[in-house]
Every structure is written in structure tokens, then in C-alpha cells.
Motif scaffolding. Sequence first.
Motif, PDB file in Angstrom:
ATOM      1  N   HIS A  15       1.184  -0.677   0.060  1.00 19.48           N
ATOM      2  CA  HIS A  15      -0.662  -0.291   0.122  1.00 19.48           C
ATOM      3  C   HIS A  15       0.923   1.398  -0.168  1.00 19.48           C
ATOM      4  O   HIS A  15       2.359   1.431   0.051  1.00 19.48           O
ATOM      5  N   ARG A  16       0.101   2.213  -0.265  1.00 18.71           N
ATOM      6  CA  ARG A  16       0.162   3.729  -0.221  1.00 18.71           C
ATOM      7  C   ARG A  16       1.384   3.799   1.417  1.00 18.71           C
ATOM      8  O   ARG A  16       0.077   3.855   2.205  1.00 18.71           O
ATOM      9  N   GLY A  17       2.084   4.023   1.699  1.00 22.23           N
ATOM     10  CA  GLY A  17       2.328   4.341   2.769  1.00 22.23           C
ATOM     11  C   GLY A  17       3.723   4.883   3.413  1.00 22.23           C
ATOM     12  O   GLY A  17       4.842   5.380   2.916  1.00 22.23           O
ATOM     13  N   LEU A  99       6.936  10.123  11.204  1.00 25.06           N
ATOM     14  CA  LEU A  99       5.733  11.250  10.944  1.00 25.06           C
ATOM     15  C   LEU A  99       5.370  12.482  10.703  1.00 25.06           C
ATOM     16  O   LEU A  99       4.943  13.101  10.124  1.00 25.06           O
ATOM     17  N   PRO A 100       5.523  13.340  11.850  1.00 22.89           N
ATOM     18  CA  PRO A 100       5.615  14.803  11.868  1.00 22.89           C
ATOM     19  C   PRO A 100       6.538  15.201  10.933  1.00 22.89           C
ATOM     20  O   PRO A 100       6.105  16.012   9.912  1.00 22.89           O
ATOM     21  N   LEU A 101       7.795  14.694  10.497  1.00 24.23           N
ATOM     22  CA  LEU A 101       8.478  15.531   9.755  1.00 24.23           C
ATOM     23  C   LEU A 101       7.987  15.559   8.297  1.00 24.23           C
ATOM     24  O   LEU A 101       8.278  16.202   7.288  1.00 24.23           O
ATOM     25  N   LEU A 102       8.095  13.674   8.393  1.00 21.78           N
ATOM     26  CA  LEU A 102       6.967  13.980   6.678  1.00 21.78           C
ATOM     27  C   LEU A 102       5.846  14.578   6.501  1.00 21.78           C
ATOM     28  O   LEU A 102       5.909  15.258   5.321  1.00 21.78           O
ATOM     29  N   ILE A 103       4.991  15.065   7.831  1.00 22.65           N
ATOM     30  CA  ILE A 103       4.309  15.927   7.305  1.00 22.65           C
ATOM     31  C   ILE A 103       4.584  17.030   7.001  1.00 22.65           C
ATOM     32  O   ILE A 103       4.282  18.061   5.803  1.00 22.65           O
ATOM     33  N   GLU A 104       5.311  18.020   8.258  1.00 16.07           N
ATOM     34  CA  GLU A 104       5.622  19.160   7.545  1.00 16.07           C
ATOM     35  C   GLU A 104       6.442  19.080   6.043  1.00 16.07           C
ATOM     36  O   GLU A 104       6.264  20.307   5.642  1.00 16.07           O
ATOM     37  N   THR A 105       7.331  17.967   5.445  1.00 11.59           N
ATOM     38  CA  THR A 105       7.888  17.862   4.429  1.00 11.59           C
ATOM     39  C   THR A 105       6.994  17.910   3.497  1.00 11.59           C
ATOM     40  O   THR A 105       6.870  19.132   2.080  1.00 11.59           O
ATOM     41  N   ARG A 144      -3.622  14.424   2.500  1.00  8.60           N
ATOM     42  CA  ARG A 144      -4.640  13.723   2.195  1.00  8.60           C
ATOM     43  C   ARG A 144      -5.091  12.714   2.457  1.00  8.60           C
ATOM     44  O   ARG A 144      -6.461  12.054   3.346  1.00  8.60           O
ATOM     45  N   GLU A 145      -4.489  11.562   1.394  1.00  7.43           N
ATOM     46  CA  GLU A 145      -4.407  10.675   1.627  1.00  7.43           C
ATOM     47  C   GLU A 145      -4.265   9.437   2.280  1.00  7.43           C
ATOM     48  O   GLU A 145      -4.682   7.952   2.930  1.00  7.43           O
ATOM     49  N   VAL A 146      -3.251   9.505   2.630  1.00  7.25           N
ATOM     50  CA  VAL A 146      -2.739   8.776   3.541  1.00  7.25           C
ATOM     51  C   VAL A 146      -1.390   9.330   5.074  1.00  7.25           C
ATOM     52  O   VAL A 146      -1.711   9.272   5.924  1.00  7.25           O
ATOM     53  N   LEU A 147      -1.021  10.551   4.725  1.00  7.21           N
ATOM     54  CA  LEU A 147      -0.320  11.040   6.083  1.00  7.21           C
ATOM     55  C   LEU A 147      -0.350  11.120   7.224  1.00  7.21           C
ATOM     56  O   LEU A 147       0.001  10.744   8.554  1.00  7.21           O
ATOM     57  N   ARG A 148      -2.326  12.103   7.135  1.00  3.74           N
ATOM     58  CA  ARG A 148      -2.789  12.592   7.777  1.00  3.74           C
ATOM     59  C   ARG A 148      -3.832  11.855   8.694  1.00  3.74           C
ATOM     60  O   ARG A 148      -3.798  11.888   9.916  1.00  3.74           O
ATOM     61  N   HIS A 149      -3.833  10.447   8.585  1.00  5.64           N
ATOM     62  CA  HIS A 149      -4.548   9.307   9.005  1.00  5.64           C
ATOM     63  C   HIS A 149      -4.003   8.060   8.776  1.00  5.64           C
ATOM     64  O   HIS A 149      -4.970   6.810   9.086  1.00  5.64           O
ATOM     65  N   ILE A 150      -2.602   7.853   8.805  1.00  2.84           N
ATOM     66  CA  ILE A 150      -1.923   6.414   7.934  1.00  2.84           C
ATOM     67  C   ILE A 150      -2.447   5.516   9.369  1.00  2.84           C
ATOM     68  O   ILE A 150      -2.540   5.574  10.788  1.00  2.84           O
ATOM     69  N   GLU A 153      -1.774  -0.361   9.187  1.00  2.24           N
ATOM     70  CA  GLU A 153      -0.775  -1.330   8.090  1.00  2.24           C
ATOM     71  C   GLU A 153       0.435  -0.487   6.965  1.00  2.24           C
ATOM     72  O   GLU A 153       0.643  -1.316   6.475  1.00  2.24           O
ATOM     73  N   ARG A 154      -0.624  -0.173   6.975  1.00  2.00           N
ATOM     74  CA  ARG A 154       1.206   1.024   6.024  1.00  2.00           C
ATOM     75  C   ARG A 154       2.011   1.617   6.512  1.00  2.00           C
ATOM     76  O   ARG A 154       2.871   3.045   6.221  1.00  2.00           O
ATOM     77  N   MET A 155       2.000   0.633   7.961  1.00  2.00           N
ATOM     78  CA  MET A 155       4.340   1.374   7.869  1.00  2.00           C
ATOM     79  C   MET A 155       4.410  -0.377   8.635  1.00  2.00           C
ATOM     80  O   MET A 155       5.747  -0.179   9.102  1.00  2.00           O
ATOM     81  N   VAL A 156       4.372  -1.212   8.223  1.00  2.00           N
ATOM     82  CA  VAL A 156       4.928  -2.984   8.190  1.00  2.00           C
ATOM     83  C   VAL A 156       4.267  -3.229   6.544  1.00  2.00           C
ATOM     84  O   VAL A 156       3.187  -3.238   6.032  1.00  2.00           O
TER      85      VAL A 156
END
Length: 159
Positions: A15-17, A99-105, A144-150, A153-156
Motif C-alpha cells: 500500500h501507499r505508506g 511521521l511529524p517530519l514527513l507531514i512537515e515536508t 490527505r490520503e495517507v500521512l494525516r491518518h496513517i 497497516e501502512r507502516m509494515v
Amino acid sequence: MKKIPSFTVNHLTLHRGVYVSRQDRVGDELITTFDIRMKAPNREPALHVNAIHAMEHLAATFLRNHPTWAERVIYWGPMGCLTGNYLILRGDLTPRDILPLLIETFEFIAAFEGDIPGATPRDCGNYQLMDLNIARWEAEKFLREVLRHITDERMVYPE
């Protein structure tokens, strides 16, 4: 010849993640390579090369100037398959840690206006191969579709 670990991931169910792709010891330090998967492999169109190139310049610049993380950043760059990016950081880290770093990026990319850093003939080997509008759109979509509500399942990686 033995497959490298990234070629053993089941791309049919990936999945996207945000995933830990690998961890390596370099001297006394551990480095973590993250798979920032923006597109479902083989199930949706890859990122446009002009978008991912613009994102590379923006993300690399943002991360290497980040007030907290800059000293840990080793590399940000696109996957050859154009379905995402690799981020390499110093330390024993998990997707939740960054995750916070990626959201900022990705917020930085989605909101960026002006000249893309390093997008000149002097600074880049293919400076015209960039599209800021598509890069911004892709960054906002991933946020919108991944990072803000990951989800977990999308991290393993799938089995």
C-alpha cells in the motif's frame, strides 16, 4: 544471484505508506532507510518524472535545513520505479518517529511558491524536468490520503 531485500517485498499487496526498508550499521552508527511509498505499485500510475524531480529538490532542501532533523538527514531521493522516495536518516527509527517530519515536508512541498531550489542550468543536470504544480498536487494528495491518518497497516511491509 541473490535478490536484494527491496526486491523481496510483495509489490502486489504493498500500500501507499511509510515503511522501514532497511537498517544498516555504518561504523558505530545505525542508519534507517525509509520507503516513502506515494503510489500503489503496479496498480496506479507512477509519479510523473517532472513532479518527482521537483519534489526531490524541495524535500531535500527542506530536510537538510530542518532545525531538528538536519543533522540526521543523509539522503532523500526518488525510487527508480517512480512510486515513491527513499529517506535515509541516522538512528534507529520507526515510521511513527518520523511521521511529524514527513507531514512537515509534504506540507512544505504542497504550499511551496516561487523558484524551486537548485532548478537552474548551473545547479542541476536537468533543471527543466520539473513541474511545481504537479509536485504540489501529489504532495497534497499524499498528505490527505495517507500521512494525516496513517494506519499501522501502512507502516509494515506486507508478507
